[in-house]
Design a protein around this motif. Structure first.
Motif, PDB file in Angstrom:
ATOM      1  N   GLY A 141       0.817  -1.199   0.000  1.00  0.00           N
ATOM      2  CA  GLY A 141       0.000   0.000   0.000  1.00  0.00           C
ATOM      3  C   GLY A 141       0.856   1.255   0.000  1.00  0.00           C
ATOM      4  O   GLY A 141       1.959   1.269   0.548  1.00  0.00           O
ATOM      5  N   PRO A 142       0.372   2.345  -0.616  1.00  0.00           N
ATOM      6  CA  PRO A 142       1.187   3.562  -0.753  1.00  0.00           C
ATOM      7  C   PRO A 142       1.523   4.234   0.576  1.00  0.00           C
ATOM      8  O   PRO A 142       2.615   4.754   0.757  1.00  0.00           O
ATOM      9  N   ARG A 143       0.586   4.239   1.531  1.00  0.00           N
ATOM     10  CA  ARG A 143       0.862   4.921   2.797  1.00  0.00           C
ATOM     11  C   ARG A 143       1.917   4.177   3.597  1.00  0.00           C
ATOM     12  O   ARG A 143       2.814   4.795   4.184  1.00  0.00           O
ATOM     13  N   ARG A 144       1.828   2.851   3.641  1.00  0.00           N
ATOM     14  CA  ARG A 144       2.836   2.087   4.365  1.00  0.00           C
ATOM     15  C   ARG A 144       4.199   2.202   3.697  1.00  0.00           C
ATOM     16  O   ARG A 144       5.230   2.308   4.366  1.00  0.00           O
ATOM     17  N   ALA A 145       4.218   2.183   2.369  1.00  0.00           N
ATOM     18  CA  ALA A 145       5.481   2.337   1.645  1.00  0.00           C
ATOM     19  C   ALA A 145       6.094   3.709   1.912  1.00  0.00           C
ATOM     20  O   ALA A 145       7.300   3.829   2.154  1.00  0.00           O
ATOM     21  N   ALA A 146       5.244   4.745   1.890  1.00  0.00           N
ATOM     22  CA  ALA A 146       5.732   6.100   2.164  1.00  0.00           C
ATOM     23  C   ALA A 146       6.257   6.208   3.594  1.00  0.00           C
ATOM     24  O   ALA A 146       7.294   6.841   3.848  1.00  0.00           O
ATOM     25  N   GLY A 147       5.547   5.591   4.537  1.00  0.00           N
ATOM     26  CA  GLY A 147       5.999   5.618   5.922  1.00  0.00           C
ATOM     27  C   GLY A 147       7.355   4.976   6.097  1.00  0.00           C
ATOM     28  O   GLY A 147       8.221   5.497   6.813  1.00  0.00           O
ATOM     29  N   MET A 148       7.570   3.841   5.435  1.00  0.00           N
ATOM     30  CA  MET A 148       8.863   3.173   5.526  1.00  0.00           C
ATOM     31  C   MET A 148       9.975   4.030   4.936  1.00  0.00           C
ATOM     32  O   MET A 148      11.074   4.106   5.474  1.00  0.00           O
ATOM     33  N   LEU A 149       9.680   4.693   3.807  1.00  0.00           N
ATOM     34  CA  LEU A 149      10.691   5.532   3.175  1.00  0.00           C
ATOM     35  C   LEU A 149      11.062   6.721   4.059  1.00  0.00           C
ATOM     36  O   LEU A 149      12.234   7.077   4.189  1.00  0.00           O
ATOM     37  N   ILE A 150      10.053   7.335   4.669  1.00  0.00           N
ATOM     38  CA  ILE A 150      10.315   8.485   5.540  1.00  0.00           C
ATOM     39  C   ILE A 150      11.138   8.065   6.758  1.00  0.00           C
ATOM     40  O   ILE A 150      12.131   8.704   7.122  1.00  0.00           O
ATOM     41  N   ALA A 151      10.716   6.974   7.389  1.00  0.00           N
ATOM     42  CA  ALA A 151      11.444   6.489   8.554  1.00  0.00           C
ATOM     43  C   ALA A 151      12.861   6.058   8.181  1.00  0.00           C
ATOM     44  O   ALA A 151      13.817   6.315   8.911  1.00  0.00           O
ATOM     45  N   ALA A 266       6.897  -1.721  11.074  1.00  0.00           N
ATOM     46  CA  ALA A 266       6.715  -0.275  11.091  1.00  0.00           C
ATOM     47  C   ALA A 266       6.790   0.262  12.519  1.00  0.00           C
ATOM     48  O   ALA A 266       7.365   1.319  12.775  1.00  0.00           O
ATOM     49  N   VAL A 267       6.217  -0.471  13.454  1.00  0.00           N
ATOM     50  CA  VAL A 267       6.304  -0.069  14.863  1.00  0.00           C
ATOM     51  C   VAL A 267       7.743  -0.184  15.356  1.00  0.00           C
ATOM     52  O   VAL A 267       8.195   0.600  16.197  1.00  0.00           O
ATOM     53  N   TYR A 268       8.466  -1.140  14.800  1.00  0.00           N
ATOM     54  CA  TYR A 268       9.853  -1.363  15.207  1.00  0.00           C
ATOM     55  C   TYR A 268      10.729  -0.140  14.927  1.00  0.00           C
ATOM     56  O   TYR A 268      11.791   0.014  15.519  1.00  0.00           O
ATOM     57  N   TYR A 269      10.263   0.745  14.040  1.00  0.00           N
ATOM     58  CA  TYR A 269      11.007   1.976  13.769  1.00  0.00           C
ATOM     59  C   TYR A 269      11.100   2.863  15.005  1.00  0.00           C
ATOM     60  O   TYR A 269      11.923   3.782  15.057  1.00  0.00           O
ATOM     61  N   LEU A 270      10.248   2.625  15.998  1.00  0.00           N
ATOM     62  CA  LEU A 270      10.326   3.382  17.240  1.00  0.00           C
ATOM     63  C   LEU A 270      11.569   3.040  18.048  1.00  0.00           C
ATOM     64  O   LEU A 270      11.934   3.766  18.970  1.00  0.00           O
ATOM     65  N   GLN A 271      12.216   1.946  17.726  1.00  0.00           N
ATOM     66  CA  GLN A 271      13.332   1.486  18.531  1.00  0.00           C
ATOM     67  C   GLN A 271      14.459   2.498  18.665  1.00  0.00           C
ATOM     68  O   GLN A 271      14.948   2.717  19.785  1.00  0.00           O
ATOM     69  N   PRO A 272      14.926   3.146  17.584  1.00  0.00           N
ATOM     70  CA  PRO A 272      16.016   4.103  17.782  1.00  0.00           C
ATOM     71  C   PRO A 272      15.638   5.246  18.702  1.00  0.00           C
ATOM     72  O   PRO A 272      16.480   5.785  19.422  1.00  0.00           O
ATOM     73  N   VAL A 293      15.792  15.681  15.324  1.00  0.00           N
ATOM     74  CA  VAL A 293      15.164  15.890  14.019  1.00  0.00           C
ATOM     75  C   VAL A 293      14.904  14.558  13.316  1.00  0.00           C
ATOM     76  O   VAL A 293      13.824  14.323  12.761  1.00  0.00           O
ATOM     77  N   CYS A 294      15.881  13.673  13.350  1.00  0.00           N
ATOM     78  CA  CYS A 294      15.719  12.385  12.674  1.00  0.00           C
ATOM     79  C   CYS A 294      14.679  11.511  13.376  1.00  0.00           C
ATOM     80  O   CYS A 294      13.980  10.737  12.728  1.00  0.00           O
ATOM     81  N   MET A 295      14.567  11.653  14.677  1.00  0.00           N
ATOM     82  CA  MET A 295      13.538  10.905  15.389  1.00  0.00           C
ATOM     83  C   MET A 295      12.141  11.362  14.983  1.00  0.00           C
ATOM     84  O   MET A 295      11.209  10.553  14.935  1.00  0.00           O
ATOM     85  N   VAL A 296      11.998  12.645  14.695  1.00  0.00           N
ATOM     86  CA  VAL A 296      10.710  13.142  14.210  1.00  0.00           C
ATOM     87  C   VAL A 296      10.360  12.470  12.889  1.00  0.00           C
ATOM     88  O   VAL A 296       9.213  12.072  12.648  1.00  0.00           O
ATOM     89  N   LEU A 297      11.352  12.331  12.008  1.00  0.00           N
ATOM     90  CA  LEU A 297      11.125  11.629  10.740  1.00  0.00           C
ATOM     91  C   LEU A 297      10.725  10.179  10.990  1.00  0.00           C
ATOM     92  O   LEU A 297       9.798   9.653  10.356  1.00  0.00           O
ATOM     93  N   ILE A 298      11.420   9.538  11.918  1.00  0.00           N
ATOM     94  CA  ILE A 298      11.133   8.135  12.199  1.00  0.00           C
ATOM     95  C   ILE A 298       9.729   7.972  12.756  1.00  0.00           C
ATOM     96  O   ILE A 298       8.965   7.098  12.336  1.00  0.00           O
ATOM     97  N   LEU A 299       9.362   8.837  13.702  1.00  0.00           N
ATOM     98  CA  LEU A 299       8.022   8.755  14.282  1.00  0.00           C
ATOM     99  C   LEU A 299       6.946   9.020  13.241  1.00  0.00           C
ATOM    100  O   LEU A 299       5.901   8.372  13.226  1.00  0.00           O
ATOM    101  N   GLY A 300       7.199   9.999  12.356  1.00  0.00           N
ATOM    102  CA  GLY A 300       6.240  10.260  11.279  1.00  0.00           C
ATOM    103  C   GLY A 300       6.074   9.058  10.373  1.00  0.00           C
ATOM    104  O   GLY A 300       4.958   8.730   9.943  1.00  0.00           O
TER     105      GLY A 300
END
Length: 310
Positions: A141-151, A266-272, A293-300
């Motif tokens: 799906g596009p939203r999940r793909a976009a989320g992974m790219l941003i993180a 996707a939730v695992y991106y919270l780890q850092p 700043v990078c954590m904001v990207l990861i959370l988004g």
């Protein structure tokens, strides 16, 4: 008659719909619990880097985990012993990737790499999880793909120290290998035979993983010697054995079975984020503006990647 049937059936459909609606929420919660607990294990690995050799830390972690899980899972494992024998190859591969190799690599990385960096690099593993699912025919799906790219962009900037390039230290290579192992383990979980229950599977992988570590443990004892048994070494090993192993692996395995490796990843991106905060609070590792700043990207990216919209 049609009206009576509709009245009788609708409550069942409503209950089923509610149960299905709760599954993604429960899966995301379990993935978040596992991620938070594992974040503490990265800090622990870093704290033990000069007192407990990596292989010995991994071995005793899984001995503690077996002792913690056995009272709850031994009965189920005995009842499913035939299924465990039938699927011995699958269980062995899961144990090798998720128990023997993955955690040993994390401990090895902790000897030369900061806890924050380990968490950042490990955040890339969900990308591999999603790739595995896509190769298996799943639509992300596009939203999940976009989320992974941003993180992932946030992770790359963190690892590259603010630039798109990579500036890995030697120890970072160990944690990259660990990320590949963890992603492969998570993808493998989706193929777990249905006749293997969660507790039995967990106990079997812990036992096999510890057994596979025995030769390396013996070599480590012969070459590096043992470690001092004290509160500063035993306490962290109990934490990673009980919480980071028994509790977190059970929560993660259940989350993957409910929502899939890609969404749990996707939730695992919270780890850092969790690792950086814990390492800052507990072992005084620095966290500057770049990390924030990078954590904001990861959370988004997490918000988009965990979205139910396709």
């Amino acid at each position: 008659m049609a009206v009576v049937d509709r009245v009788r059936i609708d409550p069942e459909r409503t209950a089923t719909a509610k149960r299905r609606g709760r599954v993604p929420g429960l899966g995301l919660l379990l993935a978040a619990v596992a991620t938070l607990v594992w974040s503490g294990s990265f800090v622990t690995s870093r704290a033990l880097h000069d007192s407990v050799p990596p292989v010995q830390a991994a071995f005793w972690r899984w001995i503690v985990a077996v002792l913690a899980v056995a009272p709850l899972a031994a009965g189920a494992a005995w009842r499913q012993r035939r299924a465990l024998r039938r699927h011995f190859g699958f269980v062995s591969l899961a144990a090798l990737l998720g128990v023997t190799v993955y955690n040993t690599l994390v401990n090895q990385a902790g000897t030369t790499t900061s806890a924050g960096t380990m968490g950042m690099v490990m955040a890339a593993s969900p990308v591999l999880m999603a790739v595995y699912e896509r190769l298996g025919g799943a639509r992300l799906g596009p939203r999940r793909a976009a989320g992974m790219l941003i993180a992932c962009a946030g992770v790359v900037l963190l690892v590259g120290r603010g630039s798109p390039g990579t500036d890995f230290a030697a120890g970072d290579l160990w944690i990259v290998a660990a990320a590949v192992c963890f992603a492969s383990y998570s993808a493998l979980l989706k193929r777990r035979p249905v006749e293997l229950g969660g507790p039995a599977f967990l106990l079997a992988t812990f036992v096999l993983g510890a057994v596979m570590l025995l030769p390396a443990y013996g070599i480590s004892l012969a070459v590096q010697g043992g470690f001092e048994v004290a509160a500063g070494t035993v306490g962290p090993l109990v934490y990673v054995g009980v919480f980071s192993s028994a509790l977190a692996f059970f929560a993660w395995n259940k989350a993957v079975s409910l929502i899939g490796a890609a969404r749990a990843g996707a939730v695992y991106y919270l780890q850092p984020v969790c690792v950086a905060l814990l390492s800052w609070l507990l072992i005084d590792e620095a966290m500057g503006a770049l990390q924030v700043v990078c954590m904001v990207l990861i959370l988004g990216g997490v918000v988009l990647g965990a979205s139910r919209s396709r």
